[in-house]
Design an enzyme around this catalytic site. Structure first.
Site, PDB file in Angstrom:
ATOM      1  N   SER A 127       0.831  -1.206   0.000  1.00 24.47           N
ATOM      2  CA  SER A 127       0.000   0.000   0.000  1.00 24.47           C
ATOM      3  C   SER A 127       0.863   1.252   0.000  1.00 24.47           C
ATOM      4  CB  SER A 127      -0.857  -0.032   1.273  1.00 24.47           C
ATOM      5  OG  SER A 127      -1.370   1.241   1.549  1.00 24.47           O
ATOM      6  N   TYR A 152      -1.500  -1.412  11.263  1.00 28.62           N
ATOM      7  CA  TYR A 152      -1.790  -1.885   9.904  1.00 28.62           C
ATOM      8  C   TYR A 152      -0.675  -1.465   8.947  1.00 28.62           C
ATOM      9  CZ  TYR A 152      -3.457  -1.637   5.141  1.00 28.62           C
ATOM     10  OH  TYR A 152      -3.528  -1.740   3.769  1.00 28.62           O
ATOM     11  N   LYS A 156       2.403  -3.621   6.737  1.00 27.36           N
ATOM     12  CA  LYS A 156       2.733  -3.550   5.294  1.00 27.36           C
ATOM     13  C   LYS A 156       4.231  -3.324   5.121  1.00 27.36           C
ATOM     14  CE  LYS A 156      -1.208  -4.390   3.409  1.00 27.36           C
ATOM     15  NZ  LYS A 156      -1.412  -5.703   2.794  1.00 27.36           N
TER      16      LYS A 156
END
Ligand code: UDP
Length: 343
Positions: A127, A152, A156
Site C-alpha cells: 500500500s 496496519y 505492510k
C-alpha cells in the site's frame, strides 16, 4: 498447460477482481480464503462473470499444514498473489496483536510453503501507506518509507521487508511489491464489489451507502487543507484496472531471467479531491448526496498521488477507466447489495 496461480484472500475486494482478471487472461486461479472478511457467494459471482468456477480452499493462511496441502495438490504452481490480510486502520490501533499476528503470520506461512516448493513468481499486495506523510504529493517508488502511523501500516512495511529478504536468498523466487493507491469501484457487471464490514472507513463506500440511505450523511474530513478546494487529494484507481495490473505483474516476473524484487506503485497518476469525488458521484449517477464539512481526521495525509511511470515502463500497464467510471460502477454495485439484503 494451465498456469496455476494461488491467490490468498481471493474472495475479498481486490482479490475477487484479480481472480476474474486472471481467469480472463487464461490463468487458473486457486483461492485460499477463510471468509473472515468475504462472502462465500462471491465465488458464484466469479463463476457467473468468467464461466469458470475457481478451486476454493476455506483455510486460514496461518495454518501451515493446510496451506502446504493446497500447494501439494498441484504439480506446478506458476505464481502466488498474497492478498490475505486484515485492513482496517482504526481497528489495528485498538488491536495491534491481531494485525501483527495475522498479517505477518499469514505472509510468513504462505511464503515458506511457496519457497519450499520452488514457486517462482511472487506478488505481494502492499500500500502507498508505506510512504506516510509526504512533502511532495507525487510519489515515486524511490520515496523513503516512513515510520508507520498504525499497526496496519507497520505490517505492510514489515511484510515488504519479509518478501525482500526472503527473495534475496531464495534459489527460486522472483517477487514484486505492489503499492496500491486508493482502489474504488466495482466490476462493471455489478456482480462483485466491495463489502465493507460495519461502518465504512473509506470514502467511496461511505458515499455509496449515504446515497442509498444506509448512512444519514457523509462528513468531509476537513476543508482547510492547502489544496485548491481545501479537501484532501488522493489517487483513486478503478479496482478492475488494479486487478489487471496483477496479471501484468505476473507476466513481467516470468519474463525476467534474473531474480529480482521490484517495487511498483499502482495508481492512476492523477489526484482527485474529496469534493471532486462527491461532485463526480452526484453527476454520473444523477443524484444529490447529503454531506457536511467536518473536522480533519487525525493522521490524514494532505495530498498524495502516484508517479505511475514505473508501472507503465516495467509492466506495460496503465489505467483504462476514469474515476467517473469507478463511481458509476460503485453505485451500480451498491444498488445490488440492497437487493441481496432484502432477499
Ligand atoms: N474521507 C472523508 N469522509 C469519510 C471518509 C473519508 O472525508 O467519511 C476522506 C479522507 O479524509 C481522505 C479521503 O476521503 O481524505 C480518502 O479516505 P480513505 O479512508 O478512503 O482513504 P485513505 O485516507 O486511506 O487514502
Amino acid at each position: 498447460m494451465n498456469k496455476i496461480v494461488v491467490v490468498t484472500g481471493g474472495a475479498g475486494y481486490i482479490g475477487s477482481h484479480t481472480v476474474v482478471a486472471l481467469s480472463d487472461a487464461g490463468y487458473t486461479p486457486v483461492i485460499i480464503d477463510d471468509f473472515r472478511n468475504a462472502q462465500p457467494w462471491i465465488i458464484d459471482r466469479i463463476e457467473q462473470i468468467t464461466g469458470h468456477r475457481p478451486a476454493v480452499f476455506d483455510i486460514d493462511c496461518q495454518d501451515e499444514v493446510k496451506v502446504a496441502k493446497v500447494f501439494d495438490q498441484y504439480e506446478t504452481i506458476f505464481g502466488l498473489i498474497h492478498f490475505a490480510a486484515d485492513k482496517a486502520v482504526g481497528e489495528s490501533v485498538n488491536n495491534p496483536l491481531k494485525y501483527y499476528q495475522n498479517n505477518i503470520g499469514s505472509l510468513c506461512t504462505v511464503l515458506k510453503v511457496a519457497e519450499e516448493r520452488g514457486v517462482r513468481n511472487i506478488v505481494f499486495s502492499s500500500s502507498c501507506t508505506v510512504y506516510g506523510a509526504v512533502s511532495d504529493p507525487v510519489v515515486t517508488e524511490n520515496h523513503p518509507v516512513k515510520a508507520a502511523m498504525s499497526p496496519y501500516g507497520d505490517t505492510k512495511i514489515t511484510c515488504e521487508k519479509i518478501v525482500r529478504f526472503t527473495q534475496a536468498v531464495s534459489d527460486s523466487m522472483t517477487a514484486i511489491l505492489l503499492r496500491y493507491f486508493n482502489p474504488i469501484g466495482a466490476h462493471p457487471t455489478a456482480l462483485i464489489g466491495e463489502l465493507p464490514q460495519g461502518i465504512p472507513n473509506n470514502l467511496v463506500p461511505y458515499i455509496a451507502q449515504t446515497a442509498k440511505g444506509v448512512r444519514e450523511k457523509l462528513t468531509v474530513f476537513g476543508n482547510d487543507y492547502n489544496t485548491p478546494d481545501g479537501t484532501n487529494i488522493r489517487d483513486y484507481i478503478h479496482v478492475v484496472d488494479l486487478a489487471k495490473a496483477h496479471v501484468s505483474a505476473l507476466a513481467y516476473l516470468s519474463s525476467k531471467e534474473k531474480q529480482i524484487c521490484d517495487i511498483v506503485n499502482l495508481g492512476s497518476g492523477h489526484g482527485t479531491s474529496v469534493l471532486e469525488i462527491i461532485e463526480s458521484f452526484e453527476k454520473v449517477n444523477d443524484l444529490k448526496l447529503n454531506y457536511e464539512i467536518g473536522p480533519r481526521r487525525p493522521g490524514d495525509v494532505e495530498q498524495i498521488y502516484a508517479d505511475a511511470s514505473k508501472a507503465k515502463n516495467l509492466l506495460g500497464w496503465t489505467c483504462e477507466y476514469e474515476v467517473e467510471d469507478a463511481l458509476k460502477h460503485a453505485w451500480e454495485w451498491e444498488k445490488t447489495i440492497e437487493k441481496m439484503e432484502t432477499k
